[in-house]
Design a protein around this motif. Structure first.
Motif, PDB file in Angstrom:
ATOM      1  N   UNK A 138       0.406  -6.805 -10.046  1.00 11.85           N
ATOM      2  CA  UNK A 138      -0.657  -5.954 -10.569  1.00 11.85           C
ATOM      3  C   UNK A 138      -0.518  -4.737  -9.914  1.00 11.85           C
ATOM      4  N   UNK A 139      -0.595  -3.365 -10.562  1.00 12.83           N
ATOM      5  CA  UNK A 139      -0.783  -2.143  -9.952  1.00 12.83           C
ATOM      6  C   UNK A 139      -2.121  -1.685 -10.337  1.00 12.83           C
ATOM      7  N   UNK A 140      -2.707  -1.130  -9.211  1.00  8.87           N
ATOM      8  CA  UNK A 140      -4.040  -0.560  -9.037  1.00  8.87           C
ATOM      9  C   UNK A 140      -3.872   1.042  -9.666  1.00  8.87           C
ATOM     10  N   UNK A 141      -5.235   1.319 -10.061  1.00  6.72           N
ATOM     11  CA  UNK A 141      -5.324   2.676 -10.448  1.00  6.72           C
ATOM     12  C   UNK A 141      -5.626   3.501  -9.151  1.00  6.72           C
ATOM     13  N   UNK A 142      -4.886   4.676  -9.282  1.00  8.79           N
ATOM     14  CA  UNK A 142      -4.997   5.581  -7.805  1.00  8.79           C
ATOM     15  C   UNK A 142      -6.589   5.546  -7.359  1.00  8.79           C
ATOM     16  N   UNK A 143      -6.853   5.685  -5.945  1.00  9.43           N
ATOM     17  CA  UNK A 143      -8.045   5.916  -5.524  1.00  9.43           C
ATOM     18  C   UNK A 143      -7.897   7.504  -4.744  1.00  9.43           C
ATOM     19  N   UNK A 144      -8.955   7.965  -4.588  1.00 11.70           N
ATOM     20  CA  UNK A 144      -8.946   9.149  -3.862  1.00 11.70           C
ATOM     21  C   UNK A 144      -8.403   9.301  -2.367  1.00 11.70           C
ATOM     22  N   UNK A 170       0.921  -1.166   0.006  1.00  8.89           N
ATOM     23  CA  UNK A 170       0.028   0.091   0.186  1.00  8.89           C
ATOM     24  C   UNK A 170       0.988   1.099  -0.020  1.00  8.89           C
ATOM     25  N   UNK A 171       0.683   2.160  -0.941  1.00  4.60           N
ATOM     26  CA  UNK A 171       1.316   3.450  -0.895  1.00  4.60           C
ATOM     27  C   UNK A 171       0.422   4.503  -0.769  1.00  4.60           C
ATOM     28  N   UNK A 172       0.550   5.072   0.514  1.00  4.49           N
ATOM     29  CA  UNK A 172      -0.396   6.254   0.657  1.00  4.49           C
ATOM     30  C   UNK A 172       0.185   7.347  -0.016  1.00  4.49           C
ATOM     31  N   UNK A 173      -0.711   8.425  -0.403  1.00  6.02           N
ATOM     32  CA  UNK A 173      -0.435   9.696  -0.930  1.00  6.02           C
ATOM     33  C   UNK A 173       0.457   9.480  -2.165  1.00  6.02           C
ATOM     34  N   UNK A 174       0.014   8.506  -3.077  1.00  3.23           N
ATOM     35  CA  UNK A 174       0.418   8.102  -4.300  1.00  3.23           C
ATOM     36  C   UNK A 174      -0.347   8.041  -5.470  1.00  3.23           C
ATOM     37  N   UNK A 175       0.020   8.717  -6.506  1.00  2.00           N
ATOM     38  CA  UNK A 175      -1.255   8.610  -7.667  1.00  2.00           C
ATOM     39  C   UNK A 175      -0.457   8.494  -9.094  1.00  2.00           C
ATOM     40  N   UNK A 176       0.841   8.436  -9.055  1.00  2.00           N
ATOM     41  CA  UNK A 176       1.499   8.429 -10.494  1.00  2.00           C
ATOM     42  C   UNK A 176       1.693   6.908 -10.877  1.00  2.00           C
ATOM     43  N   UNK A 177       0.908   6.574 -11.726  1.00  5.16           N
ATOM     44  CA  UNK A 177       0.611   5.241 -12.264  1.00  5.16           C
ATOM     45  C   UNK A 177       2.037   4.717 -12.926  1.00  5.16           C
ATOM     46  N   UNK A 178       2.576   5.970 -13.912  1.00  9.20           N
ATOM     47  CA  UNK A 178       3.809   5.457 -14.537  1.00  9.20           C
ATOM     48  C   UNK A 178       5.144   5.252 -13.273  1.00  9.20           C
TER      49      UNK A 178
END
Length: 556
Positions: free
Chosen positions: A404-410, A372-380
């Motif tokens: 597998x890498x998820x899409x960012x959640x808010x 789990x990566x909090x405060x993260x939204x860069x898929x690349x």
């Protein structure tokens, strides 16, 4: 998750006098802690990160006496402070006075002690202290204390005992008097013993004997190095399935050492050590197999344990921000083995994740490991990091890894949805692509889920496929394979016959025969589509029956 705070004196007992000494406690023994963190000079002068500010026990690494005393003197202005501080500068009078004024417990740490070993031992004490609310997850009895076992063995053998893991790191030890030699002192402090003595152990075949036998090994004294006589016995994981003549498997968990003290080692020490090794095997196995407090919290946040989840409370306990985006990574074995059994793999992944993102959390559950990566939204950048780590850790997993890498959640309230997404991707893809996302693998994932839905619902099953299978069984033919390849090539007879290695006319005959058996017309697009879906669904159900239940991997 209700966490039981641990009394500070219990932590100090686990560490022992060789490591630490309580200098000052504002409320006597009534000091409780439930978290520990490394604190550096920068944490005293700038607003700290969530994990530092919320931790109740600070290990003051590299902080000098002047800096520590100055911070303690102004701690009431800081707004948040730990309940206890461990420092190698605790002997300084200004530090002691400042700690008393601040009302913070102060613990002196031996100058030669290694901070990493200290931190690991403390985390072990905190991680495996849980409330009755979670007794279904982690159940320990009064016999789970390795330190108590070491003390009991010391009393029975008249020696000084240390229990080490398979890498010769001290896990627990009995009280030491003046008779402790340099090897014991350095081992307890987390330092390496005299190199010349280690070479002697190799020459005497001690390590080889421990690997190959369950017998107690006697190690003679070495006067030149001031090393006293010792006895040592291996600790092996007890296995119900694979046992040798001794009843133990070959899975080495560690060793128990007895150093001779002022009195000779008791005559029945061999018997005592063999019994202690069996007890230690159970204790170490239970500790290693049981999830830690943090692991259980992360699993609940990820939604793999079911039931209601108080996300704000979990976020506070884990010292991660409630707001802001987050991402989840799921890691599985290419061969489908249970990765949670590999402590080395989980530890390595946790180390890499922490280097990439300080607030990252890692937990193994069932056949998978989640990050789990909090405060993260860069898929690349997250995908790029995951590819690099999977490549590095491939050697740890014999069958290789995929992720597998998820899409960012808010926010953290949606983390369970992100975990479900990575499970969908891992369930619906193979090891051909080592790292992927739902966006990149939507076609195989959705097709797989459609196949699973059809296989699981009897009303969606076409009985004409059964008729084809019955015909093949009765006649020893391969009509099913022929029509499957034909449909996969969009009705191209030439290409399909080349793959099947038969004449095109032979394939044409077989397709006509399939139409007669199933009472269908494969010239119709809708019929071809339905036939291809039905064939794929039944083949998938036969080859991977568990895939019809997407939650199966969570129950393994």
């Amino acid at each position: 998750m209700a966490i039981r705070e641990v009394r500070l004196d219990a932590v100090l007992r686990a560490l022992g006098g060789a490591f630490v000494e309580l200098v000052f406690a504002p409320s006597g023994d009534d000091v409780f802690v439930d978290s520990v963190v490394f604190a550096e000079v920068g944490d005293l002068t700038r607003p700290g990160t969530a994990d530092v500010e919320s931790s109740e026990l600070w290990l003051a690494v590299g902080i000098g006496a002047a800096e520590l005393a100055a911070w303690l003197n102004r701690v009431d202005q800081k707004g948040s402070a730990p309940r206890a501080v461990m420092s190698k500068e605790a002997s300084d009078t200004s530090v002691r006075a400042a700690a008393q004024r601040a009302g913070i417990a102060l613990i002196a740490v031996h100058p030669d002690a290694r901070w990493d070993r200290l931190f690991t031992t403390i985390r072990g004490v905190l991680d495996h202290s849980v409330s009755r609310q979670d007794s279904e997850d982690v159940v320990f009895g009064s016999d789970t204390d390795l330190f108590e076992l070491a003390q009991n063995v010391a009393s029975l053998t008249q020696g000084m005992v240390s229990i080490e893991d398979e890498r010769s790191h001290v896990m627990a030890y009995s009280a030491s008097g003046d008779a402790a030699d340099e090897l014991r002192r350095q081992s307890i402090l987390g330092r390496e013993g005299p190199r010349e003595y280690l070479r002697k152990l190799q020459e005497w075949g001690v390590f080889e004997s421990l690997r190959r036998s369950d017998d107690v090994v006697e190690v003679p004294a070495h006067e030149d190095l001031a090393i006293r006589r010792r006895l040592v016995v291996p600790i092996r994981r007890i296995s119900e399935n694979v046992k040798g003549e001794s009843g133990f498997s070959s899975d080495l968990l560690g060793t128990i050492w007895v150093q001779e003290g002022p009195l000779p080692i008791a005559g029945d020490a061999d018997r005592v050590l063999r019994g202690a090794a069996a007890i230690a095997a159970r204790l170490i196995s239970r500790i290693r197999d049981a999830p830690s407090n943090e692991a259980i919290q992360v699993q609940r946040l990820l939604g793999v344990r079911g039931g209601g989840v108080d996300v704000p409370s979990l976020a506070a306990s884990l010292s991660i921000p409630m707001s802001g985006p987050a991402m989840v990574i799921g890691v599985a074995s290419v061969g489908g083995s249970v990765l949670s059994a590999s402590g080395e793999l989980v530890s390595s992944l946790r180390l890499h994740a922490s280097a990439f993102h300080r607030e990252s959390l890692v937990s193994a559950f069932g056949a998978r490991i989640y990050v789990l990566f909090p405060r993260t939204q860069s898929v690349k950048s997250t995908v790029s990091w995951t590819r690099e780590v999977v490549a590095r850790l491939d050697k740890v997993s014999p069958s290789g890894l995929r992720a597998a890498v998820s899409s960012p959640v808010s926010t953290l309230t949606e983390v369970a949805r992100a975990r479900a997404e990575v499970d969908r991707v891992l369930d619906g893809t193979s090891g051909d692509v080592r790292v992927t996302t739902l966006a990149d693998s939507r076609t195989p994932v959705l097709l797989g889920e459609i196949m699973d839905a059809i296989a699981a619902d009897e009303q969606l099953h076409d009985p004409r496929i059964d008729a084809l299978d019955v015909y093949d069984r009765r006649n020893g033919s391969n009509m099913r394979e022929s029509v499957s390849v034909y449909l996969a090539h969009s009705g191209d007879v030439r290409r399909a016959s080349e793959q099947l290695r038969i004449h095109p006319n032979t394939l044409r005959y077989r397709i006509k025969r399939v139409e007669e058996i199933t009472d269908t017309d494969l010239s119709e697009p809708s019929t071809r589509l339905l036939m291809e879906i039905q064939l794929a669904a039944s083949a998938r159900a036969v080859s991977s029956p568990n895939l019809s239940d997407p939650s199966s991997t969570l129950r393994e």
